[in-house]
Design a protein around this motif. Sequence first.
Motif, PDB file in Angstrom:
ATOM      1  N   LYS A 290       0.781  -1.219   0.052  1.00  0.00           N
ATOM      2  CA  LYS A 290       0.091  -0.195  -0.007  1.00  0.00           C
ATOM      3  C   LYS A 290       0.705   1.084  -0.034  1.00  0.00           C
ATOM      4  O   LYS A 290       0.576   2.332  -0.790  1.00  0.00           O
ATOM      5  N   TYR A 291       2.038   1.242   0.769  1.00  0.00           N
ATOM      6  CA  TYR A 291       2.927   2.502   0.796  1.00  0.00           C
ATOM      7  C   TYR A 291       3.474   2.561  -0.469  1.00  0.00           C
ATOM      8  O   TYR A 291       3.718   3.863  -0.888  1.00  0.00           O
ATOM      9  N   ALA A 292       3.765   1.526  -1.257  1.00  0.00           N
ATOM     10  CA  ALA A 292       4.512   1.712  -2.511  1.00  0.00           C
ATOM     11  C   ALA A 292       3.625   2.502  -3.594  1.00  0.00           C
ATOM     12  O   ALA A 292       3.987   3.183  -4.208  1.00  0.00           O
ATOM     13  N   LYS A 293       2.397   1.739  -3.210  1.00  0.00           N
ATOM     14  CA  LYS A 293       1.179   2.555  -4.507  1.00  0.00           C
ATOM     15  C   LYS A 293       0.969   3.931  -4.040  1.00  0.00           C
ATOM     16  O   LYS A 293       1.020   4.866  -4.945  1.00  0.00           O
ATOM     17  N   GLN A 294       1.076   4.114  -2.838  1.00  0.00           N
ATOM     18  CA  GLN A 294       1.023   5.682  -2.335  1.00  0.00           C
ATOM     19  C   GLN A 294       2.115   6.728  -3.049  1.00  0.00           C
ATOM     20  O   GLN A 294       1.897   7.841  -3.248  1.00  0.00           O
ATOM     21  N   MET A 295       3.303   5.931  -3.030  1.00  0.00           N
ATOM     22  CA  MET A 295       4.448   6.668  -3.615  1.00  0.00           C
ATOM     23  C   MET A 295       4.565   6.564  -5.058  1.00  0.00           C
ATOM     24  O   MET A 295       5.543   7.059  -5.502  1.00  0.00           O
ATOM     25  N   ALA A 304      10.183  -3.428  -4.175  1.00  0.00           N
ATOM     26  CA  ALA A 304       9.902  -4.888  -4.048  1.00  0.00           C
ATOM     27  C   ALA A 304       9.599  -5.205  -2.530  1.00  0.00           C
ATOM     28  O   ALA A 304      10.250  -4.337  -1.879  1.00  0.00           O
ATOM     29  N   VAL A 305       9.057  -6.232  -2.375  1.00  0.00           N
ATOM     30  CA  VAL A 305       8.292  -6.450  -1.046  1.00  0.00           C
ATOM     31  C   VAL A 305       8.262  -8.014  -0.915  1.00  0.00           C
ATOM     32  O   VAL A 305       7.856  -8.891  -1.703  1.00  0.00           O
ATOM     33  N   VAL A 306       8.863  -8.440   0.358  1.00  0.00           N
ATOM     34  CA  VAL A 306       8.830  -9.899   0.725  1.00  0.00           C
ATOM     35  C   VAL A 306       8.123 -10.070   1.888  1.00  0.00           C
ATOM     36  O   VAL A 306       8.538  -9.447   3.152  1.00  0.00           O
ATOM     37  N   GLY A 307       7.029 -10.883   2.190  1.00  0.00           N
ATOM     38  CA  GLY A 307       6.520 -11.055   3.539  1.00  0.00           C
ATOM     39  C   GLY A 307       6.782 -12.506   4.124  1.00  0.00           C
ATOM     40  O   GLY A 307       7.810 -12.995   3.649  1.00  0.00           O
ATOM     41  N   PHE A 308       6.241 -12.854   4.996  1.00  0.00           N
ATOM     42  CA  PHE A 308       6.535 -14.113   5.798  1.00  0.00           C
ATOM     43  C   PHE A 308       5.201 -14.626   6.188  1.00  0.00           C
ATOM     44  O   PHE A 308       4.106 -13.914   6.916  1.00  0.00           O
ATOM     45  N   ASN A 309       5.002 -15.937   6.058  1.00  0.00           N
ATOM     46  CA  ASN A 309       4.071 -16.995   6.435  1.00  0.00           C
ATOM     47  C   ASN A 309       3.265 -17.490   5.288  1.00  0.00           C
ATOM     48  O   ASN A 309       2.530 -18.439   5.208  1.00  0.00           O
ATOM     49  N   ASN A 310       3.268 -16.702   4.219  1.00  0.00           N
ATOM     50  CA  ASN A 310       2.494 -17.331   2.851  1.00  0.00           C
ATOM     51  C   ASN A 310       1.074 -17.506   3.231  1.00  0.00           C
ATOM     52  O   ASN A 310       0.559 -18.611   3.002  1.00  0.00           O
ATOM     53  N   SER A 311       0.547 -16.489   4.019  1.00  0.00           N
ATOM     54  CA  SER A 311      -0.856 -16.848   4.300  1.00  0.00           C
ATOM     55  C   SER A 311      -1.982 -16.208   3.166  1.00  0.00           C
ATOM     56  O   SER A 311      -1.446 -15.956   2.045  1.00  0.00           O
ATOM     57  N   PRO A 319       0.248  -6.127  -7.096  1.00  0.00           N
ATOM     58  CA  PRO A 319       0.429  -7.693  -7.472  1.00  0.00           C
ATOM     59  C   PRO A 319       0.375  -8.556  -6.157  1.00  0.00           C
ATOM     60  O   PRO A 319       0.456  -8.003  -5.268  1.00  0.00           O
ATOM     61  N   GLU A 320       0.290  -9.805  -6.480  1.00  0.00           N
ATOM     62  CA  GLU A 320       0.247 -10.747  -5.388  1.00  0.00           C
ATOM     63  C   GLU A 320       1.696 -10.751  -4.828  1.00  0.00           C
ATOM     64  O   GLU A 320       2.677 -10.638  -5.347  1.00  0.00           O
ATOM     65  N   LEU A 321       1.705 -10.973  -3.635  1.00  0.00           N
ATOM     66  CA  LEU A 321       2.796 -10.957  -2.620  1.00  0.00           C
ATOM     67  C   LEU A 321       3.616 -12.175  -2.618  1.00  0.00           C
ATOM     68  O   LEU A 321       3.238 -13.261  -2.238  1.00  0.00           O
ATOM     69  N   THR A 322       4.805 -11.687  -2.841  1.00  0.00           N
ATOM     70  CA  THR A 322       6.015 -13.035  -2.767  1.00  0.00           C
ATOM     71  C   THR A 322       6.104 -12.987  -1.130  1.00  0.00           C
ATOM     72  O   THR A 322       6.116 -11.857  -0.496  1.00  0.00           O
TER      73      THR A 322
END
Length: 365
Positions: A290-295, A304-311, A319-322
């Motif tokens: 969301k922050y990247a889109k605001q910017m 680029a963004v990487v998350g954790f848990n693959n929820s 786009p869908e989250l790595t």
Amino acid sequence: MTIYDISEKAGVSIATVSRVLNGSRNVSEKTRKKVLDVIEHCGYTPNAFARGLGLNTMRTIGIMCADSSDPYLAKAVYHIEQNLRINGYDSLLCCTGYTPETKAASMNLLRTKKVDAIILVGSNFVHKKASENEYIAEASAHIPVMLLNAELDIPNVYSVAPDYYTAIYNATLEMFHNGIEDLLYFYNSCSYSGIRKLTGFLDACKTLALSVPAFSDQNIASESGNTQKQVTAISNKSRKNSVMTRFYQGSHEDIHAMTACLQQLHDSSGDFLFHGIIAEDDCLALAAVKYAKQMNYRIPEDFAVVGFNNSMLTVCCDPELTSIDNKLETLCRHLITTLLGVLEGKKMPQKTIFTGEIIRRGTTR
């Protein structure tokens, strides 16, 4: 309706009814059917506590979870309950909150219910101070204690956890080698898992020769969540890349507040314009998108963004989250397999670590 009523209506002894209820083979099929027909007709439900007195087991497992509104913890509890039910065990759930006092109180409550074992769901049950883990040691002296997502070297405590450190370490290296040279690590926990993830990020930065300061207990957020301080690390400017960490203090449900935290960091950080975020969990990663889109950044070309848990949140953004898949369902299934082995008197491993996997989607190059 009691077991005495069943025995009278079926014309058999109380001991025979007890054997039928307990699944004993020392009953003829004709007698078993007669007793079961009476039970079905009368709608009799055996009292678990009374059965437990005779069997030396309640076939009930206590589950402790700090916050059942947390999507990850809720999913873990679901998998654990499903696996217990398949194996003929009931469960009692306590939502403990995060303070050592409430955790200890919940542990004592479950023990009064004569449960066969207790499962601690989440790494926040393990504290840095040995004295704050005494409630686990006390319980494990009487019944098995299972730890999901943490480890503790105490007899009769069995741990099943992901390799948090290596997962974040590898994700950081991959992000850098894919051309993102100004990185932010965005986190909101200093539990066992939180510290392992943060350490993985910092060590990866050292491997990449990015300058990071020494972290001390006073400037890493406290485990209790009450005295967190923001931690930042600015890198070697001569290499034209930099790294920073940011602690978010707030609700895990408030995506807008997380996004505002990143915007505030951008507004106050001067020359540091991060274009890659590795987040401790998928909620924080969603806020990063969301922050990247605001910017008005292009994802993944500019950011680029990487998350954790693959929820399930990984497919809730565009786009869908790595994200790093820590194999939650596998962890829970293995935990129950270990528990059942322990209850059957088998020798089981006290610690099992599973390797996570980066699931690459549209938020990384």
